[in-house]
Structures are given as C-alpha cells and as structure tokens.
Design a protein around this motif. Structure first.
Motif, PDB file in Angstrom:
ATOM      1  N   THR A   1      -1.597  10.038  -5.893  1.00 20.52           N
ATOM      2  CA  THR A   1      -0.684   8.915  -6.110  1.00 20.52           C
ATOM      3  C   THR A   1      -0.838   7.834  -5.046  1.00 20.52           C
ATOM      4  O   THR A   1      -0.674   6.655  -5.335  1.00 20.52           O
ATOM      5  CB  THR A   1       0.780   9.424  -6.106  1.00 20.52           C
ATOM      6  OG1 THR A   1       0.901  10.465  -7.066  1.00 20.52           O
ATOM      7  CG2 THR A   1       1.752   8.327  -6.440  1.00 20.52           C
ATOM      8  N   ALA A   2      -1.146   8.239  -3.827  1.00 19.97           N
ATOM      9  CA  ALA A   2      -1.189   7.311  -2.696  1.00 19.97           C
ATOM     10  C   ALA A   2      -2.539   6.608  -2.587  1.00 19.97           C
ATOM     11  O   ALA A   2      -3.544   7.079  -3.108  1.00 19.97           O
ATOM     12  CB  ALA A   2      -0.912   8.075  -1.399  1.00 19.97           C
ATOM     13  N   ASP A   3      -2.507   5.479  -1.876  1.00 22.00           N
ATOM     14  CA  ASP A   3      -3.755   4.792  -1.534  1.00 22.00           C
ATOM     15  C   ASP A   3      -4.413   5.436  -0.319  1.00 22.00           C
ATOM     16  O   ASP A   3      -5.632   5.408  -0.185  1.00 22.00           O
ATOM     17  CB  ASP A   3      -3.473   3.309  -1.223  1.00 22.00           C
ATOM     18  CG  ASP A   3      -2.900   2.580  -2.416  1.00 22.00           C
ATOM     19  OD1 ASP A   3      -3.481   2.673  -3.513  1.00 22.00           O
ATOM     20  OD2 ASP A   3      -1.846   1.923  -2.243  1.00 22.00           O
ATOM     21  N   ARG A   4      -3.583   5.984   0.565  1.00 23.71           N
ATOM     22  CA  ARG A   4      -4.082   6.599   1.788  1.00 23.71           C
ATOM     23  C   ARG A   4      -3.298   7.852   2.120  1.00 23.71           C
ATOM     24  O   ARG A   4      -2.074   7.860   2.015  1.00 23.71           O
ATOM     25  CB  ARG A   4      -3.923   5.653   2.990  1.00 23.71           C
ATOM     26  CG  ARG A   4      -4.678   4.361   2.904  1.00 23.71           C
ATOM     27  CD  ARG A   4      -6.162   4.567   3.230  1.00 23.71           C
ATOM     28  NE  ARG A   4      -6.873   3.313   3.294  1.00 23.71           N
ATOM     29  CZ  ARG A   4      -7.434   2.716   2.252  1.00 23.71           C
ATOM     30  NH1 ARG A   4      -7.335   3.241   1.062  1.00 23.71           N
ATOM     31  NH2 ARG A   4      -8.094   1.591   2.404  1.00 23.71           N
TER      32      ARG A   4
ATOM     33  N   VAL B   1       5.188   1.932   8.656  1.00 25.69           N
ATOM     34  CA  VAL B   1       4.776   1.758   7.259  1.00 25.69           C
ATOM     35  C   VAL B   1       5.884   1.070   6.468  1.00 25.69           C
ATOM     36  O   VAL B   1       5.660   0.074   5.777  1.00 25.69           O
ATOM     37  CB  VAL B   1       4.408   3.118   6.615  1.00 25.69           C
ATOM     38  CG1 VAL B   1       4.366   3.025   5.097  1.00 25.69           C
ATOM     39  CG2 VAL B   1       3.071   3.613   7.148  1.00 25.69           C
TER      40      VAL B   1
ATOM     41  N   HIS C   1       5.401  -1.428   3.145  1.00 23.74           N
ATOM     42  CA  HIS C   1       4.603  -0.488   2.366  1.00 23.74           C
ATOM     43  C   HIS C   1       5.489   0.651   1.859  1.00 23.74           C
ATOM     44  O   HIS C   1       6.682   0.694   2.147  1.00 23.74           O
ATOM     45  CB  HIS C   1       3.455   0.059   3.219  1.00 23.74           C
ATOM     46  CG  HIS C   1       2.564  -1.018   3.747  1.00 23.74           C
ATOM     47  ND1 HIS C   1       1.655  -1.708   2.977  1.00 23.74           N
ATOM     48  CD2 HIS C   1       2.457  -1.537   4.999  1.00 23.74           C
ATOM     49  CE1 HIS C   1       1.033  -2.601   3.711  1.00 23.74           C
ATOM     50  NE2 HIS C   1       1.501  -2.522   4.947  1.00 23.74           N
ATOM     51  N   GLU C   2       4.896   1.571   1.135  1.00 22.91           N
ATOM     52  CA  GLU C   2       5.637   2.676   0.522  1.00 22.91           C
ATOM     53  C   GLU C   2       5.099   4.017   1.012  1.00 22.91           C
ATOM     54  O   GLU C   2       3.895   4.165   1.225  1.00 22.91           O
ATOM     55  CB  GLU C   2       5.475   2.586  -0.999  1.00 22.91           C
ATOM     56  CG  GLU C   2       6.150   3.681  -1.780  1.00 22.91           C
ATOM     57  CD  GLU C   2       5.874   3.598  -3.276  1.00 22.91           C
ATOM     58  OE1 GLU C   2       6.160   4.591  -3.964  1.00 22.91           O
ATOM     59  OE2 GLU C   2       5.371   2.563  -3.755  1.00 22.91           O
TER      60      GLU C   2
ATOM     61  N   MET D   1       0.836  -1.165   0.000  1.00 19.18           N
ATOM     62  CA  MET D   1       0.000   0.000   0.000  1.00 19.18           C
ATOM     63  C   MET D   1       0.890   1.242   0.000  1.00 19.18           C
ATOM     64  O   MET D   1       1.944   1.269   0.621  1.00 19.18           O
ATOM     65  CB  MET D   1      -0.894  -0.010   1.247  1.00 19.18           C
ATOM     66  CG  MET D   1      -1.871   1.137   1.263  1.00 19.18           C
ATOM     67  SD  MET D   1      -3.168   0.987   2.515  1.00 19.18           S
ATOM     68  CE  MET D   1      -4.134  -0.329   1.804  1.00 19.18           C
ATOM     69  N   LYS D   2       0.428   2.278  -0.676  1.00 21.17           N
ATOM     70  CA  LYS D   2       1.157   3.544  -0.758  1.00 21.17           C
ATOM     71  C   LYS D   2       0.515   4.575   0.163  1.00 21.17           C
ATOM     72  O   LYS D   2      -0.692   4.787   0.114  1.00 21.17           O
ATOM     73  CB  LYS D   2       1.134   4.071  -2.192  1.00 21.17           C
ATOM     74  CG  LYS D   2       1.855   3.195  -3.182  1.00 21.17           C
ATOM     75  CD  LYS D   2       1.760   3.783  -4.572  1.00 21.17           C
ATOM     76  CE  LYS D   2       2.458   2.901  -5.586  1.00 21.17           C
ATOM     77  NZ  LYS D   2       2.403   3.492  -6.917  1.00 21.17           N
ATOM     78  N   PHE D   3       1.368   5.220   0.977  1.00 15.75           N
ATOM     79  CA  PHE D   3       0.903   6.216   1.927  1.00 15.75           C
ATOM     80  C   PHE D   3       1.497   7.579   1.620  1.00 15.75           C
ATOM     81  O   PHE D   3       2.664   7.687   1.233  1.00 15.75           O
ATOM     82  CB  PHE D   3       1.317   5.845   3.358  1.00 15.75           C
ATOM     83  CG  PHE D   3       0.579   4.674   3.921  1.00 15.75           C
ATOM     84  CD1 PHE D   3      -0.584   4.859   4.651  1.00 15.75           C
ATOM     85  CD2 PHE D   3       1.046   3.384   3.736  1.00 15.75           C
ATOM     86  CE1 PHE D   3      -1.270   3.776   5.180  1.00 15.75           C
ATOM     87  CE2 PHE D   3       0.376   2.305   4.259  1.00 15.75           C
ATOM     88  CZ  PHE D   3      -0.786   2.493   4.979  1.00 15.75           C
TER      89      PHE D   3
END
Length: 130
Positions: A120-123, A26, A31-32, A1-3
């Motif tokens: 760009t991020a998921d969250r 993270v 994750h990223e 997942m991207k943060f």
C-alpha cells in the motif's frame, strides 16, 4: 507520499526515538503513514506496563499517544509479542495468563500486515533492523 514504518528495536533504544521523530516529521510534512508495525523487540513499545525512569523520556507512552492522536493503524506482530509477553485480552485468556498488557491504540496481528502495508505504501522505512 505514503509511508509504512517498521520498528524492530526496543523502546529505550536510539532507533525507537529516531523512528518516532521520523513519524512525526512525516505527518508534519503532509505525508501519510499507512501503518506502524512493531516487530522483534519493537513490540515492547506496545506494552501498557512499561515504565521509564523519571529522568528519561517515556518512548512507549509517546508511541501510544502518537498512534492514538493521529488515528494510525498500529500493528504488533503477534508471534513476536507472544514470545515477549505482550498480550491482548484474547491472547491472555487463550494462554491462561493473569492479565493483558497491550496498550490502547495497538492491535495484534500477523506478519502479513507488514506485507500488506508494503504493498500500500510508497516507502517502507525500518528502524533497528537486524
């Protein structure tokens, strides 16, 4: 997942410490982090001149090491930074100030960088917001 992580609170606040611990978790979880964005009083975490008392954790230095060690995109809102006296070399020269104090690993940019990180991020996770 991207943060994407946005920090609104000053370095000596519990929110800043929580944000750093979250960011560490993270990455430890595989994750990223697409961007760490400092806004409002959070911009003080990018000051190279902040000095923590000897009996306190130096969160400003911890943030700087974290961003540099992991090659993260560390962005500081330029409007909030100028208002609070956090300047890079170009801005110090532009406004006739005697010195720059933006710590290595951080760059000044506009609020659009937060918007782009959100896209760009998921969250987006915010710490110390209003």
């Amino acid at each position: 997942m991207k943060f994407a992580i946005a920090l609104f609170a000053a370095p000596h606040s519990p929110a800043s410490r929580r944000a750093l611990r979250f960011a560490e978790a993270v990455l430890a979880g595989g994750h990223e982090i697409v961007r760490v964005f400092l806004y409002q009083d959070g911009v003080h975490s990018a000051s190279a001149n902040a000095v923590a008392p000897q009996d306190e954790r130096d969160i400003t230095a911890d943030w700087q090491r974290f961003v540099e060690r992991h090659g993260l995109d560390g962005v500081v809102c330029i409007a909030a930074a100028l208002r609070r006296g956090v300047l890079d070399t170009d801005e110090a020269r532009r406004y006739g100030r005697p010195a720059a104090n933006l710590a290595p690993g951080w760059q000044l940019s506009g609020l659009g960088q937060l918007h782009e990180a959100v896209q760009t991020a998921d969250r987006l996770v915010c710490f110390g917001g209003p």
